[in-house]
Design a protein around this motif. Sequence first.
Motif, PDB file in Angstrom:
ATOM      1  N   PRO A  18       0.825  -1.204   0.000  1.00 51.65           N
ATOM      2  CA  PRO A  18       0.000   0.000   0.000  1.00 51.65           C
ATOM      3  C   PRO A  18       0.862   1.257   0.000  1.00 51.65           C
ATOM      4  O   PRO A  18       1.793   1.378   0.778  1.00 51.65           O
ATOM      5  N   GLY A  19       0.573   2.145  -0.919  1.00 50.88           N
ATOM      6  CA  GLY A  19       1.258   3.431  -0.921  1.00 50.88           C
ATOM      7  C   GLY A  19       2.438   3.531  -1.855  1.00 50.88           C
ATOM      8  O   GLY A  19       2.930   4.613  -2.139  1.00 50.88           O
ATOM      9  N   THR A  20       2.943   2.384  -2.369  1.00 52.06           N
ATOM     10  CA  THR A  20       4.086   2.464  -3.266  1.00 52.06           C
ATOM     11  C   THR A  20       3.659   2.728  -4.707  1.00 52.06           C
ATOM     12  O   THR A  20       4.460   3.164  -5.524  1.00 52.06           O
ATOM     13  N   GLU A  99       0.657   1.312   9.579  1.00 48.84           N
ATOM     14  CA  GLU A  99       1.519   1.848   8.531  1.00 48.84           C
ATOM     15  C   GLU A  99       1.863   3.316   8.762  1.00 48.84           C
ATOM     16  O   GLU A  99       1.090   4.064   9.352  1.00 48.84           O
ATOM     17  N   ILE A 100       3.029   3.691   8.266  1.00 51.98           N
ATOM     18  CA  ILE A 100       3.434   5.095   8.240  1.00 51.98           C
ATOM     19  C   ILE A 100       2.934   5.666   6.921  1.00 51.98           C
ATOM     20  O   ILE A 100       3.350   5.230   5.845  1.00 51.98           O
ATOM     21  N   ASN A 101       2.047   6.636   6.994  1.00 56.51           N
ATOM     22  CA  ASN A 101       1.332   7.084   5.793  1.00 56.51           C
ATOM     23  C   ASN A 101       1.721   8.466   5.294  1.00 56.51           C
ATOM     24  O   ASN A 101       1.198   8.917   4.279  1.00 56.51           O
ATOM     25  N   SER A 102       2.601   9.149   5.994  1.00 50.88           N
ATOM     26  CA  SER A 102       2.989  10.489   5.545  1.00 50.88           C
ATOM     27  C   SER A 102       4.450  10.734   5.885  1.00 50.88           C
ATOM     28  O   SER A 102       5.005  10.104   6.806  1.00 50.88           O
ATOM     29  N   GLU A 105       5.033  11.682   9.469  1.00 55.20           N
ATOM     30  CA  GLU A 105       5.170  10.553  10.389  1.00 55.20           C
ATOM     31  C   GLU A 105       6.557   9.917  10.261  1.00 55.20           C
ATOM     32  O   GLU A 105       7.194   9.564  11.260  1.00 55.20           O
ATOM     33  N   THR A 145       8.039   0.539   3.212  1.00 53.82           N
ATOM     34  CA  THR A 145       7.778   1.783   3.931  1.00 53.82           C
ATOM     35  C   THR A 145       8.721   2.883   3.471  1.00 53.82           C
ATOM     36  O   THR A 145       8.294   4.012   3.178  1.00 53.82           O
ATOM     37  N   ARG A 148       8.053   4.560   0.041  1.00 53.50           N
ATOM     38  CA  ARG A 148       6.938   5.500  -0.094  1.00 53.50           C
ATOM     39  C   ARG A 148       7.391   6.948  -0.057  1.00 53.50           C
ATOM     40  O   ARG A 148       6.722   7.827  -0.586  1.00 53.50           O
TER      41      ARG A 148
END
Length: 241
Positions: A18-20, A99-102, A105, A145, A148
């Motif tokens: 997620p996020g990549t 998850e680390i989303n920003s 963070e 992570t 991202r």
Amino acid sequence: KSGLLVKNLKEQPKLSGPGTNGSRPLIVSFTSPRGGVGKTTTALNYGARMAKDIATDKDSPRVLVVDGDFINGDAALRSGSGLKPNMLDMVYSVFHDGEINSYKEMSQFVHAHPDVENLDILPAPESMEVMDQLTDDDLNNIMVTLARFYQVIVIDTGTQITERVNQLWLAFSQQVYLMVEPDNACIQAVSKYEKRVRELGLVTSDRFRVVVVKSDTSALDDLVGSVKGIFPWLSEEKLFF
């Protein structure tokens, strides 16, 4: 299981999660079975040079130097930072909080370089024992992570290829720089190390580069021939002095 992260490697491991968004940063590692050959110095300088080269006026692409030497790592100290927070704090956060989303963070766990605005450093964890308990999926998620938030990831590896985490660093790198001093014993040790890395299926020969430090330019012709003789697959543009 043998504990290897990658077997019979035909292409690099996928960084998916997620996020990549299916994207992949440039991942470069500096490695050697010998200490004191300039891995950390070169990794930091490479990261700083790359960060300056890709900097823009706004929302600059970010570069991360990862201290991947869990036993003797001191990349953060050399850049004027402390050892806390570090990779272990990031791992705990992912496990406990999700998850680390920003980048905001993420910035809690890295050290901003004092002189290069878009360069961060992630110190090595203070507990090798805890990191040894991570599964291959856990280690993959660390890379997902980082992918991202950083367009370039530079890794200063440890010296032991038997450590799973060092296998991870090499397997995920598009470019692996072998650091060598210009004496026969060091060159032979690095040659054995490189062969073992290829036997394990972690890195294909086209992804290797060789950096010879402390080179005596008066003897450069002989040195070039000697290095090329030991690394016959090495092309001229992948050899640095």
